[in-house]
Design a protein around this motif. Structure first.
Motif, PDB file in Angstrom:
ATOM      1  N   GLN A 180      -1.276  12.857  14.929  1.00 32.96           N
ATOM      2  CA  GLN A 180      -1.296  12.188  13.621  1.00 32.96           C
ATOM      3  C   GLN A 180       0.061  11.546  13.340  1.00 32.96           C
ATOM      4  O   GLN A 180       1.100  12.187  13.515  1.00 32.96           O
ATOM      5  CB  GLN A 180      -1.610  13.208  12.528  1.00 32.96           C
ATOM      6  N   THR A 181       0.027  10.294  12.912  1.00 32.86           N
ATOM      7  CA  THR A 181       1.260   9.596  12.572  1.00 32.86           C
ATOM      8  C   THR A 181       1.295   9.347  11.073  1.00 32.86           C
ATOM      9  O   THR A 181       0.449   8.640  10.546  1.00 32.86           O
ATOM     10  CB  THR A 181       1.339   8.240  13.318  1.00 32.86           C
TER      11      THR A 181
ATOM     12  N   SER B 226       2.698   9.039   0.966  1.00 34.97           N
ATOM     13  CA  SER B 226       2.614   8.857   2.422  1.00 34.97           C
ATOM     14  C   SER B 226       1.145   8.723   2.818  1.00 34.97           C
ATOM     15  O   SER B 226       0.252   9.114   2.063  1.00 34.97           O
ATOM     16  CB  SER B 226       3.248  10.043   3.155  1.00 34.97           C
ATOM     17  N   ALA B 227       0.921   8.172   3.988  1.00 36.75           N
ATOM     18  CA  ALA B 227      -0.449   8.030   4.490  1.00 36.75           C
ATOM     19  C   ALA B 227      -0.390   8.007   6.004  1.00 36.75           C
ATOM     20  O   ALA B 227       0.645   7.641   6.578  1.00 36.75           O
ATOM     21  CB  ALA B 227      -1.073   6.746   3.975  1.00 36.75           C
ATOM     22  N   ASP B 228      -1.481   8.396   6.639  1.00 39.50           N
ATOM     23  CA  ASP B 228      -1.454   8.344   8.095  1.00 39.50           C
ATOM     24  C   ASP B 228      -1.959   6.993   8.596  1.00 39.50           C
ATOM     25  O   ASP B 228      -2.453   6.156   7.819  1.00 39.50           O
ATOM     26  CB  ASP B 228      -2.177   9.542   8.726  1.00 39.50           C
ATOM     27  N   PHE B 229      -1.834   6.814   9.870  1.00 39.82           N
ATOM     28  CA  PHE B 229      -2.185   5.561  10.542  1.00 39.82           C
ATOM     29  C   PHE B 229      -3.638   5.161  10.253  1.00 39.82           C
ATOM     30  O   PHE B 229      -3.938   4.009   9.946  1.00 39.82           O
ATOM     31  CB  PHE B 229      -1.993   5.788  12.047  1.00 39.82           C
ATOM     32  N   VAL B 230      -4.537   6.173  10.323  1.00 40.23           N
ATOM     33  CA  VAL B 230      -5.974   5.910  10.119  1.00 40.23           C
ATOM     34  C   VAL B 230      -6.222   5.370   8.712  1.00 40.23           C
ATOM     35  O   VAL B 230      -6.948   4.386   8.520  1.00 40.23           O
ATOM     36  CB  VAL B 230      -6.799   7.206  10.347  1.00 40.23           C
ATOM     37  N   PHE B 231      -5.596   6.007   7.722  1.00 41.93           N
ATOM     38  CA  PHE B 231      -5.804   5.588   6.339  1.00 41.93           C
ATOM     39  C   PHE B 231      -5.324   4.159   6.115  1.00 41.93           C
ATOM     40  O   PHE B 231      -6.011   3.355   5.478  1.00 41.93           O
ATOM     41  CB  PHE B 231      -5.076   6.551   5.379  1.00 41.93           C
TER      42      PHE B 231
ATOM     43  N   GLN C 137      -7.755   1.742   7.636  1.00 39.08           N
ATOM     44  CA  GLN C 137      -8.958   1.620   6.804  1.00 39.08           C
ATOM     45  C   GLN C 137      -8.714   0.722   5.593  1.00 39.08           C
ATOM     46  O   GLN C 137      -9.551  -0.111   5.249  1.00 39.08           O
ATOM     47  CB  GLN C 137      -9.394   3.003   6.296  1.00 39.08           C
ATOM     48  N   GLN C 138      -7.570   0.933   4.942  1.00 38.23           N
ATOM     49  CA  GLN C 138      -7.304   0.219   3.698  1.00 38.23           C
ATOM     50  C   GLN C 138      -6.936  -1.248   3.913  1.00 38.23           C
ATOM     51  O   GLN C 138      -7.248  -2.097   3.095  1.00 38.23           O
ATOM     52  CB  GLN C 138      -6.168   0.910   2.924  1.00 38.23           C
TER      53      GLN C 138
ATOM     54  N   LEU D 107       0.839  -1.212   0.000  1.00 38.26           N
ATOM     55  CA  LEU D 107       0.000   0.000   0.000  1.00 38.26           C
ATOM     56  C   LEU D 107       0.869   1.256   0.000  1.00 38.26           C
ATOM     57  O   LEU D 107       0.654   2.173  -0.805  1.00 38.26           O
ATOM     58  CB  LEU D 107      -0.936  -0.003   1.225  1.00 38.26           C
TER      59      LEU D 107
END
Lengths: 214, 108
Positions: free
Chosen positions: B79-80, B37-42, B45-46, B31
């Protein structure tokens, strides 16, 4: 292996997940509904300012709902992401295309104003269209502008429901202008807005607020 | 395929990057490979992973030098942000190639 590691599919799924909130549908449907107020102004011009004021207020509310919804409802549930250079390139291309589109639309509007003024002052302009044909031409141009711009946006954003929205937008503009009635635009707006609200409700149910990091 | 060739293919299995090979981590790395880049939440979710599960795998990938973890704030919320390092991208490419090669070499 190839099925599990279809990187393009992984990227596409991640990108498309951003349209799962239904906010774009609500925005477009709401916009069409408030725009119908412009076409509800009586020929006598009575209450014109009230109608226009309400329509502009409506546009502001719909836009604010979309922006604030993305920021305070979708983002905390979906998270933040930055896509790769290919997506950034597509975003820039879309911005350029839409910029050209706005210029073309502006040109068409200015040309319409010129034709309108010239006709009003009985100057020959070489466009002798019958009133019914003129109405159909204006309706077709408005439908094409609304429809094509939404199709292009949907293509670049890979937003499948956008094609349905584009069709209804074109339908709403064409029949509202052709029949001189706000009903087609209200119907089109409602047919975009209601599924959007349903998608939004499903999104909220499927994506509860995650626990706070810390 | 002759017996020695088959044996070579099997021994190649031991060279597979185990840090990436674990299915949950493979999901995370694949992913992040297609994203900047993406945060922990994203990522949660994915991938459908739980908070704790993801956290454990992230730590392992970070320790291996494959993942860059940046802690910050988005408004008042912590946010991470996660992104693959150059080493992580290289390792994932090498993993894909070796897996592909090994599977292609297997007899029908």
């Amino acid at each position: 292996m190839s099925q599990n590691l279809d990187l393009k599919a992984i990227e596409r799924k991640a990108f498309r997940s951003f349209h799962q909130d239904g906010l774009w549908d609500i925005y477009m449907g709401g916009l069409l509904l408030v725009l119908s107020l412009f076409f509800a102004i009586p020929e006598s011009g009575e209450g014109e300012l009230t109608y226009m004021g309400l329509a502009l207020l409506g546009v502001a509310i719909v836009f604010a709902f979309f922006q604030l919804g993305k920021k305070y409802i979708t983002a905390p549930r979906m998270g933040q992401v930055k896509f790769g250079p290919e997506r950034q390139k597509r975003k820039t291309t879309l911005a350029w295309i839409m910029g050209v589109f706005v210029l073309v639309t502006l040109g068409i509007n200015l040309f319409s104003l010129y034709v309108w003024n010239a006709t009003a002052s009985s100057q020959p302009i070489g466009l002798n269209l019958a009133p019914s044909l003129e109405r159909a031409a204006v309706a077709s141009i408005a439908a094409l502008i609304a429809g094509i711009s939404t199709v292009v946006t949907s293509y670049f954003k890979e937003f499948t429901r956008g094609y349905y929205i584009a069709l209804l937008m074109a339908f709403g503009f064409f029949f509202t202008l052709w029949l001189d009635s706000t009903i087609p635009m209200i119907v089109a707006g409602a047919l975009i807005l209601l599924p959007g609200l349903a998608v939004f409700a499903i999104f909220l149910r499927q994506h509860p607020l995650p626990p706070r990091e810390g | 395929m002759t017996a020695p060739e088959m044996s070579d293919s099997l021994s190649a299995l031991t060279d597979i990057d185990r840090l990436i090979h674990e299915p949950a981590r493979l999901q995370i790395v694949a992913l992040l490979y297609v994203l900047e880049s993406a945060d922990f939440v994203f990522v949660t979710q994915q991938t459908g992973m739980t908070w704790g599960n993801l956290s454990a795998h992230i730590t392992k990938l970070e320790d291996g030098g494959y993942l860059k973890v940046e802690k910050g704030y988005k408004g008042k919320r912590p946010q991470t942000m996660l992104s693959l390092t150059a080493k992580g991208r290289k390792a994932f490419n090498a993993y894909r190639q070796s897996m592909q090669q090994m599977l292609d070499d297997l007899p029908e």
